[in-house]
Motif scaffolding. Structure first.
Motif, PDB file in Angstrom:
ATOM      1  N   GLU A   1      -3.316   4.716  -2.452  1.00 44.48           N
ATOM      2  CA  GLU A   1      -3.716   5.804  -1.547  1.00 44.48           C
ATOM      3  C   GLU A   1      -3.134   7.547  -1.581  1.00 44.48           C
ATOM      4  OE1 GLU A   1      -3.985   3.330   2.199  1.00 44.48           O
ATOM      5  OE2 GLU A   1      -4.978   2.055   1.109  1.00 44.48           O
ATOM      6  N   LEU A   2      -4.131   7.920  -1.457  1.00 47.09           N
ATOM      7  CA  LEU A   2      -4.150   9.242  -1.462  1.00 47.09           C
ATOM      8  C   LEU A   2      -4.905   9.633  -0.055  1.00 47.09           C
ATOM      9  CD1 LEU A   2      -5.628  10.660  -4.585  1.00 47.09           C
ATOM     10  CD2 LEU A   2      -3.318  10.227  -4.829  1.00 47.09           C
ATOM     11  N   ALA A   3      -3.295  10.669   0.085  1.00 43.23           N
ATOM     12  CA  ALA A   3      -3.576  10.790   1.788  1.00 43.23           C
ATOM     13  C   ALA A   3      -3.171  12.787   1.859  1.00 43.23           C
ATOM     14  CB  ALA A   3      -2.290  10.869   2.733  1.00 43.23           C
ATOM     15  N   ILE A   4      -4.563  13.330   1.436  1.00 43.36           N
ATOM     16  CA  ILE A   4      -4.859  14.792   0.898  1.00 43.36           C
ATOM     17  C   ILE A   4      -5.291  15.479   2.393  1.00 43.36           C
ATOM     18  CG2 ILE A   4      -5.523  16.836   0.120  1.00 43.36           C
ATOM     19  CD1 ILE A   4      -5.789  14.165  -2.340  1.00 43.36           C
TER      20      ILE A   4
ATOM     21  N   THR B   1       1.018  -1.115   0.128  1.00 45.06           N
ATOM     22  CA  THR B   1       0.021  -0.166   0.054  1.00 45.06           C
ATOM     23  C   THR B   1       0.916   0.674   0.205  1.00 45.06           C
ATOM     24  OG1 THR B   1      -1.983  -0.956   1.533  1.00 45.06           O
ATOM     25  CG2 THR B   1      -2.106   1.412   0.805  1.00 45.06           C
ATOM     26  N   ILE B   2       0.773   2.289  -0.743  1.00 48.53           N
ATOM     27  CA  ILE B   2       1.283   3.606  -0.988  1.00 48.53           C
ATOM     28  C   ILE B   2       0.589   4.643  -0.845  1.00 48.53           C
ATOM     29  CG2 ILE B   2       2.532   5.182  -2.879  1.00 48.53           C
ATOM     30  CD1 ILE B   2       3.663   2.479  -4.517  1.00 48.53           C
ATOM     31  N   ARG B   3       0.938   5.020   0.957  1.00 52.23           N
ATOM     32  CA  ARG B   3      -0.112   6.875   0.883  1.00 52.23           C
ATOM     33  C   ARG B   3       1.229   7.640   0.420  1.00 52.23           C
ATOM     34  NH1 ARG B   3       0.211   5.197   6.882  1.00 52.23           N
ATOM     35  NH2 ARG B   3      -1.229   3.123   7.417  1.00 52.23           N
ATOM     36  N   LEU B   4      -0.010   8.282  -0.670  1.00 52.29           N
ATOM     37  CA  LEU B   4       0.866   9.795  -0.944  1.00 52.29           C
ATOM     38  C   LEU B   4      -0.279  10.396  -0.980  1.00 52.29           C
ATOM     39  CD1 LEU B   4       2.272  10.098  -4.023  1.00 52.29           C
ATOM     40  CD2 LEU B   4       0.335  10.282  -5.416  1.00 52.29           C
ATOM     41  N   CYS B   5       1.417  11.092  -1.078  1.00 50.24           N
ATOM     42  CA  CYS B   5       0.681  12.980   0.461  1.00 50.24           C
ATOM     43  C   CYS B   5       0.188  14.042  -0.499  1.00 50.24           C
ATOM     44  CB  CYS B   5       2.078  13.475   1.100  1.00 50.24           C
ATOM     45  SG  CYS B   5       2.673  12.027   2.874  1.00 50.24           S
ATOM     46  N   GLY B   6      -0.582  14.409  -0.639  1.00 51.93           N
ATOM     47  CA  GLY B   6      -0.888  15.882  -0.321  1.00 51.93           C
ATOM     48  C   GLY B   6      -1.142  17.159   0.074  1.00 51.93           C
ATOM     49  N   PRO B   7      -0.486  18.176   0.122  1.00 49.87           N
ATOM     50  CA  PRO B   7      -0.107  18.469  -1.156  1.00 49.87           C
ATOM     51  C   PRO B   7       1.342  17.838  -1.321  1.00 49.87           C
ATOM     52  CG  PRO B   7      -0.773  20.253   0.003  1.00 49.87           C
ATOM     53  CD  PRO B   7      -1.478  19.468   1.144  1.00 49.87           C
ATOM     54  N   ARG B   8       1.749  18.016  -2.083  1.00 47.43           N
ATOM     55  CA  ARG B   8       3.674  17.182  -2.711  1.00 47.43           C
ATOM     56  C   ARG B   8       4.067  17.834  -3.572  1.00 47.43           C
ATOM     57  NH1 ARG B   8      -0.045  13.727  -4.190  1.00 47.43           N
ATOM     58  NH2 ARG B   8       0.507  13.096  -6.709  1.00 47.43           N
ATOM     59  N   GLY B   9       5.597  18.476  -3.942  1.00 48.90           N
ATOM     60  CA  GLY B   9       5.799  18.484  -4.672  1.00 48.90           C
ATOM     61  C   GLY B   9       6.044  20.203  -5.365  1.00 48.90           C
TER      62      GLY B   9
ATOM     63  N   GLU C   1       2.113  18.546   7.294  1.00 49.51           N
ATOM     64  CA  GLU C   1       0.905  18.456   7.809  1.00 49.51           C
ATOM     65  C   GLU C   1       0.220  16.948   6.936  1.00 49.51           C
ATOM     66  OE1 GLU C   1      -0.583  18.852  10.885  1.00 49.51           O
ATOM     67  OE2 GLU C   1       1.226  20.425  10.769  1.00 49.51           O
ATOM     68  N   ALA C   2       0.983  16.851   6.356  1.00 48.33           N
ATOM     69  CA  ALA C   2       0.008  15.697   4.951  1.00 48.33           C
ATOM     70  C   ALA C   2       1.538  14.904   5.650  1.00 48.33           C
ATOM     71  CB  ALA C   2       0.513  16.082   3.648  1.00 48.33           C
ATOM     72  N   VAL C   3       2.762  14.425   5.550  1.00 43.49           N
ATOM     73  CA  VAL C   3       3.258  13.368   6.391  1.00 43.49           C
ATOM     74  C   VAL C   3       2.755  13.197   7.910  1.00 43.49           C
ATOM     75  CG1 VAL C   3       5.963  13.225   6.947  1.00 43.49           C
ATOM     76  CG2 VAL C   3       5.148  14.366   4.832  1.00 43.49           C
ATOM     77  N   LYS C   4       2.762  14.055   8.035  1.00 40.32           N
ATOM     78  CA  LYS C   4       1.682  13.998  10.276  1.00 40.32           C
ATOM     79  C   LYS C   4       1.004  12.215   9.690  1.00 40.32           C
ATOM     80  CE  LYS C   4       3.796  17.714  12.164  1.00 40.32           C
ATOM     81  NZ  LYS C   4       3.321  18.856  13.293  1.00 40.32           N
TER      82      LYS C   4
END
Length: 330
Positions: free
Chosen positions: A298-301, A7-15, A211-214
């Motif tokens: 999975e998006l973590a926005i 499972t990949i938790r992809l943070c948003g915002p990012r970049g 905050e997204a990483v947390k």
């Protein structure tokens, strides 16, 4: 071959943040308007992929203005998004160089806050990392002896100002929110009359990415931050991930850097990207994991960003096409 589930938790915002996007656009637009070469003092942003992409388009990166050949002094020189000391545009003017300032507007805001403190007779405390281009630029806005750099709580404990009742502080925009809060709290405890800036110095993009990483890091077996080793905001994201509960966290510039023998057995992977890392590299790293794992994303926005900063007036009528930026946007 059966690939293990992931499972990949992809943070948003990012970049990319608005300031980085603006700085890159300034170089690309300058190349379209004035032709190659366009000179850039220092890395426009802390990312080798971006720097090499701009070099391929005709940008030439220099450390100091005296490296620009006399025959090219009619070509523009761009100052990086991190900001520069006042002495740099003064030097450019003395050499009759045409320059375009790509300083992030949020960094410029910190410059103005620091100068306001000094103008009102306060000694300025800058909370930041020694040697970082943004810190050099901010300290270079003020007369020598009117600003002191404090990096840690321990330095805040040791700091001895000439006038403890007449102090103002600002911070580097890309710091850890939590670490900075600790330094500010200690300074306020020691110097109750310390004056805060009129608005937060740490920029919205830094705060949003942290905050997204947390939110995403708890339970992650590994957390990857896409970014450069000289990127302050990217390194802070690695630290934030570990503090928030990731078992391991690492900074990666490209997928080719990943030592797969060290990845081991993982079930949950977090991914974010520093403010100067393009989305094309995030995609590259996700694809590399998909080749080795049965991965679902999975998006973590935690926030939406809609900020946009205008480029320099000299460039606003130059049309920027999707193709102009395709190399960096993926």
């Amino acid at each position: 071959m059966n690939r293990p589930p992931l499972t990949i938790r992809l943070c948003g915002p990012r970049g990319f943040c608005a300031g980085v996007d603006r700085a890159i656009q300034i170089v690309v637009l300058a190349l379209k308007r004035y032709g190659a070469p366009v000179y850039v003092r220092h890395e426009i942003v802390h990312n080798r992929y971006v720097v090499e992409g701009l070099e391929a388009k005709g940008a030439i990166f220099v450390e100091e203005l005296d490296e620009i050949p006399a025959e090219h002094r009619q070509q523009p020189v761009v100052f990086s998004a991190h900001g520069v000391p006042k002495s740099v545009p003064e030097d450019a003017a003395s050499r009759n160089l045409f320059y375009l300032d790509a300083t992030c507007p949020l960094v410029s805001k910190v410059h103005k806050q620091a100068m306001r403190h000094q103008r009102l007779g306060r000694h300025v405390i800058l909370i930041g990392h020694a040697g970082h281009p943004e810190v050099i630029g901010t300290m270079g806005q003020l007369p020598e002896g009117t600003v002191s750099l404090v990096e840690t709580v321990e330095e805040a404990d040791a700091y001895q100002p000439a006038d403890p009742d007449n102090l103002g502080y600002v911070t580097q925009t890309t710091l850890s929110v939590d670490d900075t809060a600790g330094v500010i709290a200690r300074l306020m405890q020691r110097f109750p009359n310390l004056t805060a800036p009129s608005a937060d110095s740490i920029c919205y993009a830094t705060t949003n990415r942290q905050e997204a990483v947390k939110a995403a890091a708890p339970g992650c077996d590994l957390f990857i931050v896409v970014g450069a080793p000289n990127s302050s905001n990217s390194k802070r994201l690695v630290e934030v991930a570990l503090r928030a509960g990731a078992t391991r966290s690492m900074l990666v510039q490209r997928a080719s850097e990943i030592d797969w023998s060290e990845i081991g057995e993982i079930g949950t992977l977090g991914i974010s990207a520093g403010a100067s890392a393009p989305e094309v590299i995030v995609d590259e790293i996700i694809d590399a994991f998909r080749q080795r794992f049965d991965a679902k994303v999975e998006l973590a926005i935690t926030a939406e960003e809609n900020e946009h900063f205008l480029v320099n007036r000299e460039l606003r009528d130059v049309e920027l096409t999707r193709e102009d930026m395709a190399w960096v946007n993926g």
